[in-house]
Design an enzyme around this catalytic site. Structure first.
Site, PDB file in Angstrom:
ATOM      1  N   ARG A   1      -0.845  -8.911  13.279  1.00 51.43           N
ATOM      2  CA  ARG A   1      -1.384  -7.941  12.315  1.00 51.43           C
ATOM      3  C   ARG A   1      -2.162  -8.650  11.204  1.00 51.43           C
ATOM      4  NH1 ARG A   1       4.021  -5.390  10.831  1.00 51.43           N
ATOM      5  NH2 ARG A   1       2.922  -4.276   9.177  1.00 51.43           N
TER       6      ARG A   1
ATOM      7  N   ARG B   1      10.835  -1.483  11.466  1.00 51.23           N
ATOM      8  CA  ARG B   1       9.730  -1.132  12.354  1.00 51.23           C
ATOM      9  C   ARG B   1       9.623  -2.126  13.504  1.00 51.23           C
ATOM     10  NH1 ARG B   1       4.666  -0.023   8.349  1.00 51.23           N
ATOM     11  NH2 ARG B   1       3.640  -1.237   9.991  1.00 51.23           N
TER      12      ARG B   1
ATOM     13  N   LYS C   1       0.846  -1.212   0.000  1.00 46.48           N
ATOM     14  CA  LYS C   1       0.000   0.000   0.000  1.00 46.48           C
ATOM     15  C   LYS C   1       0.877   1.256   0.000  1.00 46.48           C
ATOM     16  CE  LYS C   1      -2.040  -1.152   3.910  1.00 46.48           C
ATOM     17  NZ  LYS C   1      -1.375  -2.443   4.205  1.00 46.48           N
TER      18      LYS C   1
ATOM     19  N   ARG D   1     -10.085   0.685   8.436  1.00 47.87           N
ATOM     20  CA  ARG D   1      -9.580  -0.641   8.797  1.00 47.87           C
ATOM     21  C   ARG D   1     -10.613  -1.464   9.541  1.00 47.87           C
ATOM     22  NH1 ARG D   1      -3.764   0.207   8.627  1.00 47.87           N
ATOM     23  NH2 ARG D   1      -2.683  -1.671   9.243  1.00 47.87           N
TER      24      ARG D   1
ATOM     25  N   ARG E   1      11.837  -5.565   5.111  1.00 50.14           N
ATOM     26  CA  ARG E   1      11.473  -4.151   4.932  1.00 50.14           C
ATOM     27  C   ARG E   1      12.234  -3.238   5.903  1.00 50.14           C
ATOM     28  NH1 ARG E   1       5.588  -2.033   5.600  1.00 50.14           N
ATOM     29  NH2 ARG E   1       5.827  -3.010   7.635  1.00 50.14           N
TER      30      ARG E   1
HETATM   31  P1  AP5 Z   1       4.817  -1.606   1.879  1.00 50.36           P
HETATM   32  O1  AP5 Z   1       4.520  -0.742   0.716  1.00 50.36           O
HETATM   33  O2  AP5 Z   1       5.543  -1.028   3.038  1.00 50.36           O
HETATM   34  O3  AP5 Z   1       3.498  -2.386   2.365  1.00 50.36           O
HETATM   35  P2  AP5 Z   1       2.225  -1.863   3.170  1.00 50.36           P
HETATM   36  O4  AP5 Z   1       1.021  -2.480   2.537  1.00 50.36           O
HETATM   37  O5  AP5 Z   1       2.255  -0.379   3.287  1.00 50.36           O
HETATM   38  O6  AP5 Z   1       2.487  -2.581   4.552  1.00 50.36           O
HETATM   39  P3  AP5 Z   1       2.390  -2.030   6.038  1.00 50.36           P
HETATM   40  O7  AP5 Z   1       3.114  -3.021   6.901  1.00 50.36           O
HETATM   41  O8  AP5 Z   1       2.797  -0.606   6.118  1.00 50.36           O
HETATM   42  O9  AP5 Z   1       0.858  -2.164   6.300  1.00 50.36           O
HETATM   43  P4  AP5 Z   1       0.136  -2.178   7.632  1.00 50.36           P
HETATM   44  O10 AP5 Z   1      -1.246  -2.009   7.175  1.00 50.36           O
HETATM   45  O11 AP5 Z   1       0.392  -3.362   8.487  1.00 50.36           O
HETATM   46  O12 AP5 Z   1       0.837  -0.982   8.472  1.00 50.36           O
HETATM   47  P5  AP5 Z   1       0.382   0.498   8.811  1.00 50.36           P
HETATM   48  O13 AP5 Z   1       1.594   1.319   8.869  1.00 50.36           O
HETATM   49  O14 AP5 Z   1      -0.758   0.911   7.970  1.00 50.36           O
HETATM   50  O15 AP5 Z   1       5.643  -2.877   1.317  1.00 50.36           O
HETATM   51  C1  AP5 Z   1       6.151  -3.865   2.191  1.00 50.36           C
HETATM   52  C2  AP5 Z   1       7.540  -4.310   1.712  1.00 50.36           C
HETATM   53  O16 AP5 Z   1       7.402  -4.989   0.473  1.00 50.36           O
HETATM   54  C3  AP5 Z   1       8.517  -3.149   1.454  1.00 50.36           C
HETATM   55  O17 AP5 Z   1       9.808  -3.567   1.801  1.00 50.36           O
HETATM   56  C4  AP5 Z   1       8.412  -2.922  -0.069  1.00 50.36           C
HETATM   57  O18 AP5 Z   1       9.613  -2.409  -0.587  1.00 50.36           O
HETATM   58  C5  AP5 Z   1       8.112  -4.314  -0.556  1.00 50.36           C
HETATM   59  N1  AP5 Z   1       7.244  -4.366  -1.734  1.00 50.36           N
HETATM   60  C6  AP5 Z   1       6.157  -3.583  -2.003  1.00 50.36           C
HETATM   61  N2  AP5 Z   1       5.580  -3.952  -3.146  1.00 50.36           N
HETATM   62  C7  AP5 Z   1       6.309  -5.010  -3.618  1.00 50.36           C
HETATM   63  C8  AP5 Z   1       6.208  -5.835  -4.781  1.00 50.36           C
HETATM   64  N3  AP5 Z   1       5.234  -5.666  -5.693  1.00 50.36           N
HETATM   65  N4  AP5 Z   1       7.120  -6.814  -4.958  1.00 50.36           N
HETATM   66  C9  AP5 Z   1       8.119  -7.015  -4.041  1.00 50.36           C
HETATM   67  N5  AP5 Z   1       8.281  -6.255  -2.933  1.00 50.36           N
HETATM   68  C10 AP5 Z   1       7.380  -5.275  -2.723  1.00 50.36           C
HETATM   69  O19 AP5 Z   1      -0.206   0.298  10.297  1.00 50.36           O
HETATM   70  C11 AP5 Z   1       0.664   0.000  11.366  1.00 50.36           C
HETATM   71  C12 AP5 Z   1      -0.152  -0.043  12.659  1.00 50.36           C
HETATM   72  O20 AP5 Z   1      -0.717   1.249  12.921  1.00 50.36           O
HETATM   73  C13 AP5 Z   1      -1.348  -0.997  12.683  1.00 50.36           C
HETATM   74  O21 AP5 Z   1      -0.962  -2.339  13.002  1.00 50.36           O
HETATM   75  C14 AP5 Z   1      -2.206  -0.360  13.771  1.00 50.36           C
HETATM   76  O22 AP5 Z   1      -1.696  -0.639  15.063  1.00 50.36           O
HETATM   77  C15 AP5 Z   1      -2.006   1.136  13.504  1.00 50.36           C
HETATM   78  N6  AP5 Z   1      -2.997   1.656  12.542  1.00 50.36           N
HETATM   79  C16 AP5 Z   1      -2.757   2.152  11.291  1.00 50.36           C
HETATM   80  N7  AP5 Z   1      -3.893   2.521  10.710  1.00 50.36           N
HETATM   81  C17 AP5 Z   1      -4.893   2.265  11.600  1.00 50.36           C
HETATM   82  C18 AP5 Z   1      -6.311   2.401  11.570  1.00 50.36           C
HETATM   83  N8  AP5 Z   1      -6.932   2.880  10.468  1.00 50.36           N
HETATM   84  N9  AP5 Z   1      -7.007   2.016  12.651  1.00 50.36           N
HETATM   85  C19 AP5 Z   1      -6.403   1.540  13.752  1.00 50.36           C
HETATM   86  N10 AP5 Z   1      -5.066   1.357  13.849  1.00 50.36           N
HETATM   87  C20 AP5 Z   1      -4.329   1.712  12.777  1.00 50.36           C
HETATM   88 MG    MG Z   2       2.492   0.969   4.861  1.00 47.57          MG
END
Ligand code: AP5
Ligand code: MG
Length: 218
Positions: free
Chosen positions: A175, A164, A17, A92, A131
């Protein structure tokens, strides 16, 4: 097309994402709003909000709605009328989706598309294990086996890269479970509204980007 485009990028942890949001932001010149990046920014600044969010994030749980919804909707509502946005990591759960819909309706705005990036679980685990994120601009980077992360810098801003706290095996497992139990039901909400596009994220970054652009009709 890009002007006023209002979009949600949806998918499990590690689906790409953040990676795709950054490409869309640069290409379409629309605002990227990431709930996770926002919480990590607050955490980095040591604000009360960041410290409160950390309790949940490090365990892989959702930060409670009463903290999350207002802060994200505030960002969304501050986007100018003719501009667009990409939401990454929000909504979410169904309650967040309803709150977003209500807030958008207040401005006579609608979501143009919810792009659901599907990736197999083994690939999610592989990606999250390698990552590294920039401490400055939060861009995600992949560090392959045998590469030395300590010698790498952010390719966007030259910042320091770190892993992270919630990318450890226990938090990742939680997660993914939280995604399956609490977040997946949001798909039904958007399917009913006819704005959902499912794409396969088990491809290269460029290939996934082509599919996202095609889903947007761009
Ligand atoms: P990346 O682009 O970083 O993936 P992502 O989908 O953004 O993954 P996240 O781990 O950030 O998602 P998340 O939803 O768990 O975390 P968030 O920060 O939102 O890509 C991942 C890796 O793969 C990278 O190394 C990249 O280079 C690689 N990659 C990408 N595309 C690729 C491809 N096509 N091929 C190969 N490699 C590839 O949330 C974190 C925490 O915050 C949550 O757990 C929760 O506690 C809190 N939080 C956030 N939002 C909310 C909400 N709305 N409500 C409540 N709590 C929330
Ligand atoms: Mg992300």
């Amino acid at each position: 097309m890009a002007q006023g485009l209002r979009l949600v990028l949806f998918g499990p942890p590690g689906a790409g994402k953040g990676t795709q949001a950054q490409l869309l932001r640069d290409r379409l010149k629309i605002t990227h709003i990431s709930s996770g990046d926002l919480f990590r920014h607050h955490l980095g600044q040591g604000t009360p909000l960041g410290l409160r969010a950390k309790e949940y994030m490090n365990k892989g749980e959702l930060v409670p709605d009463e903290i999350t919804i207002d802060i994200i909707l505030d960002k969304v509502m501050s986007v100018a009328d003719g501009d667009g946005f990409i939401l990454d990591g929000f909504p979410r759960n169904p309650h967040q989706a309803e709150a977003l819909e209500k807030a958008l309706a207040g401005k006579s705005w609608i979501l143009n598309k919810v792009v659901h990036i599907e990736v197999s679980e083994p690939e999610l685990l592989r990606r999250l294990g390698g990552r590294y994120v920039c401490r400055g601009c939060q861009s995600p980077h992949s560090i392959g086996e045998g590469e030395d992360a300590a010698t790498k810098k952010c390719d966007q801003c030259g910042g320091e890269l770190y892993q992270r706290d919630d990318d450890g095996p226990e938090a990742v497992k939680k997660r993914i479970q939280v995604y399956n139990d609490e977040t997946m039901p949001v798909l039904g909400f958007y399917r009913k509204r006819g704005v959902l596009a499912d794409i396969s994220g088990d491809n290269t970054v460029d290939e996934v980007n082509k599919q996202v652009m095609a889903a947007l009709g761009a």
